[in-house]
Design a protein around this motif. Structure first.
Motif, mmCIF file in Angstrom:
data_model
loop_
_atom_site.group_PDB
_atom_site.id
_atom_site.type_symbol
_atom_site.label_atom_id
_atom_site.label_comp_id
_atom_site.label_asym_id
_atom_site.label_seq_id
_atom_site.Cartn_x
_atom_site.Cartn_y
_atom_site.Cartn_z
ATOM 1 N N TRP A 36 -3.683 -5.353 -2.442
ATOM 2 C CA TRP A 36 -3.956 -4.399 -1.366
ATOM 3 C C TRP A 36 -5.277 -4.732 -0.681
ATOM 4 C CZ3 TRP A 36 -0.700 -0.917 0.816
ATOM 5 C CH2 TRP A 36 0.490 -0.652 0.139
ATOM 6 N N GLY A 37 -5.513 -6.037 -0.477
ATOM 7 C CA GLY A 37 -6.691 -6.481 0.263
ATOM 8 C C GLY A 37 -7.981 -6.462 -0.539
ATOM 9 N N PHE A 133 -6.241 -0.495 8.101
ATOM 10 C CA PHE A 133 -4.957 0.143 7.819
ATOM 11 C C PHE A 133 -4.568 -0.064 6.360
ATOM 12 C CE2 PHE A 133 -0.229 -0.514 7.838
ATOM 13 C CZ PHE A 133 0.149 0.803 8.043
ATOM 14 N N VAL A 134 -4.740 -1.287 5.864
ATOM 15 C CA VAL A 134 -4.421 -1.605 4.467
ATOM 16 C C VAL A 134 -5.312 -0.789 3.526
ATOM 17 C CG1 VAL A 134 -4.527 -3.443 2.717
ATOM 18 C CG2 VAL A 134 -3.464 -3.881 4.950
ATOM 19 N N ALA A 135 -6.598 -0.648 3.846
ATOM 20 C CA ALA A 135 -7.518 0.135 3.012
ATOM 21 C C ALA A 135 -7.069 1.594 2.945
ATOM 22 C CB ALA A 135 -8.939 0.031 3.548
ATOM 23 N N GLU A 136 -6.622 2.131 4.073
ATOM 24 C CA GLU A 136 -6.133 3.517 4.093
ATOM 25 C C GLU A 136 -4.892 3.660 3.224
ATOM 26 O OE1 GLU A 136 -3.967 6.359 7.363
ATOM 27 O OE2 GLU A 136 -5.630 5.112 8.064
ATOM 28 N N LEU A 137 -3.968 2.720 3.342
ATOM 29 C CA LEU A 137 -2.747 2.770 2.530
ATOM 30 C C LEU A 137 -3.065 2.600 1.047
ATOM 31 C CD1 LEU A 137 -0.243 0.706 4.699
ATOM 32 C CD2 LEU A 137 -0.573 3.177 4.627
ATOM 33 N N ARG A 138 -4.027 1.742 0.740
ATOM 34 C CA ARG A 138 -4.431 1.513 -0.648
ATOM 35 C C ARG A 138 -4.881 2.831 -1.292
ATOM 36 N NH1 ARG A 138 -7.958 -2.427 0.133
ATOM 37 N NH2 ARG A 138 -9.737 -1.035 0.343
ATOM 38 N N GLN A 139 -5.576 3.658 -0.532
ATOM 39 C CA GLN A 139 -6.020 4.967 -1.048
ATOM 40 C C GLN A 139 -4.825 5.837 -1.440
ATOM 41 O OE1 GLN A 139 -9.220 5.834 -1.706
ATOM 42 N NE2 GLN A 139 -9.646 3.718 -1.134
ATOM 43 N N HIS A 140 -3.783 5.819 -0.613
ATOM 44 C CA HIS A 140 -2.581 6.608 -0.936
ATOM 45 C C HIS A 140 -1.926 6.107 -2.213
ATOM 46 C CE1 HIS A 140 -2.940 8.758 2.774
ATOM 47 N NE2 HIS A 140 -2.738 7.682 3.520
ATOM 48 N N VAL A 141 -1.871 4.788 -2.370
ATOM 49 C CA VAL A 141 -1.265 4.206 -3.571
ATOM 50 C C VAL A 141 -2.109 4.560 -4.793
ATOM 51 C CG1 VAL A 141 -0.650 2.048 -4.730
ATOM 52 C CG2 VAL A 141 -0.103 2.368 -2.307
ATOM 53 N N GLN A 142 -3.412 4.420 -4.688
ATOM 54 C CA GLN A 142 -4.297 4.747 -5.808
ATOM 55 C C GLN A 142 -4.207 6.222 -6.191
ATOM 56 O OE1 GLN A 142 -8.014 3.254 -4.218
ATOM 57 N NE2 GLN A 142 -7.735 1.253 -5.196
ATOM 58 N N GLN A 143 -3.985 7.080 -5.211
ATOM 59 C CA GLN A 143 -3.846 8.517 -5.472
ATOM 60 C C GLN A 143 -2.414 8.901 -5.841
ATOM 61 O OE1 GLN A 143 -5.306 10.177 -1.797
ATOM 62 N NE2 GLN A 143 -7.406 9.528 -2.202
ATOM 63 N N LEU A 149 2.418 7.208 2.469
ATOM 64 C CA LEU A 149 2.419 5.751 2.656
ATOM 65 C C LEU A 149 3.311 5.375 3.828
ATOM 66 C CD1 LEU A 149 1.352 3.104 1.386
ATOM 67 C CD2 LEU A 149 3.483 3.011 0.090
ATOM 68 N N GLN A 150 2.743 4.711 4.824
ATOM 69 C CA GLN A 150 3.492 4.229 5.975
ATOM 70 C C GLN A 150 3.411 2.707 5.977
ATOM 71 O OE1 GLN A 150 2.021 6.000 9.559
ATOM 72 N NE2 GLN A 150 2.156 8.062 8.754
ATOM 73 N N THR A 151 4.558 2.071 5.918
ATOM 74 C CA THR A 151 4.580 0.610 5.934
ATOM 75 C C THR A 151 5.301 0.143 7.194
ATOM 76 O OG1 THR A 151 6.616 0.528 4.630
ATOM 77 C CG2 THR A 151 4.532 0.433 3.413
ATOM 78 N N PRO A 152 5.020 -1.064 7.629
ATOM 79 C CA PRO A 152 5.690 -1.582 8.831
ATOM 80 C C PRO A 152 7.206 -1.611 8.659
ATOM 81 C CG PRO A 152 3.855 -2.973 8.196
ATOM 82 C CD PRO A 152 4.060 -2.005 7.076
#
Length: 158
Positions: A36-37, A133-143, A149-152
């Motif tokens: 996740w970056g 965007f990846v950092a924001e999504l990473r937070q959702h996964v970690q939580q 979670l929105q993916t392309p």
């Protein structure tokens, strides 16, 4: 390297054109691969729009990365094709947002030589740094909040 590409719309700077680079069109596989970056030298995630004709050309030129997945019956011939080709095709297990392997496969396309130069200089339409965007999504996964979670959107290539 990623910042240079996003700023200039092509690869250059410290990017090496003397090695194989990989196109990973599957978002969650890329997130698995890059942590996740967060993995060293993989902190920048780029969204690259590529000309469809170029992608089709890469697929036509591709040689399977392993003999067992190739459609070639002679191993020596396959090894010769691997040595001469600028393009490799590889299928790896896809992953869910937490990194667990899935049954479906994710394609990876390796490019080098003239194909890599053409990729950078002729075939790219645009490059965008999507690291925030990846950092924001990473937070959702970690939580463990996959509802946010929105993916392309990914579609089967036809």
């Amino acid at each position: 390297m990623g910042h240079y590409a996003a700023e200039h719309g092509r690869f250059g700077g410290d990017f090496s054109f003397h090695r194989m680079s990989w196109i990973k069109p599957n978002f969650l596989w890329m997130m698995y691969r890059s942590g996740w970056g967060t993995k060293p030298h993989q902190e920048v995630t780029l969204a690259i729009k590529l000309r469809r004709a170029a992608f089709e050309q890469l697929l036509q030129q591709a040689v399977a990365s392993s003999f067992t997945t190739s459609n070639v019956s002679d191993q020596a011939l396959w090894q010769q094709q691997i040595a001469e080709s600028d393009v490799r095709l590889q299928w790896d297990p896809d992953h869910d947002p937490y990194g667990a392997k899935l049954n479906r496969r994710a394609v990876q396309i390796g490019i080098r030589g003239n194909s890599l130069v053409r990729f950078s200089n002729e075939w790219i339409i645009s490059i965008e740094d999507i690291s925030p965007f990846v950092a924001e999504l990473r937070q959702h996964v970690q939580q463990q909040d996959l509802s946010a979670l929105q993916t392309p959107l990914e579609r089967v290539f036809r």
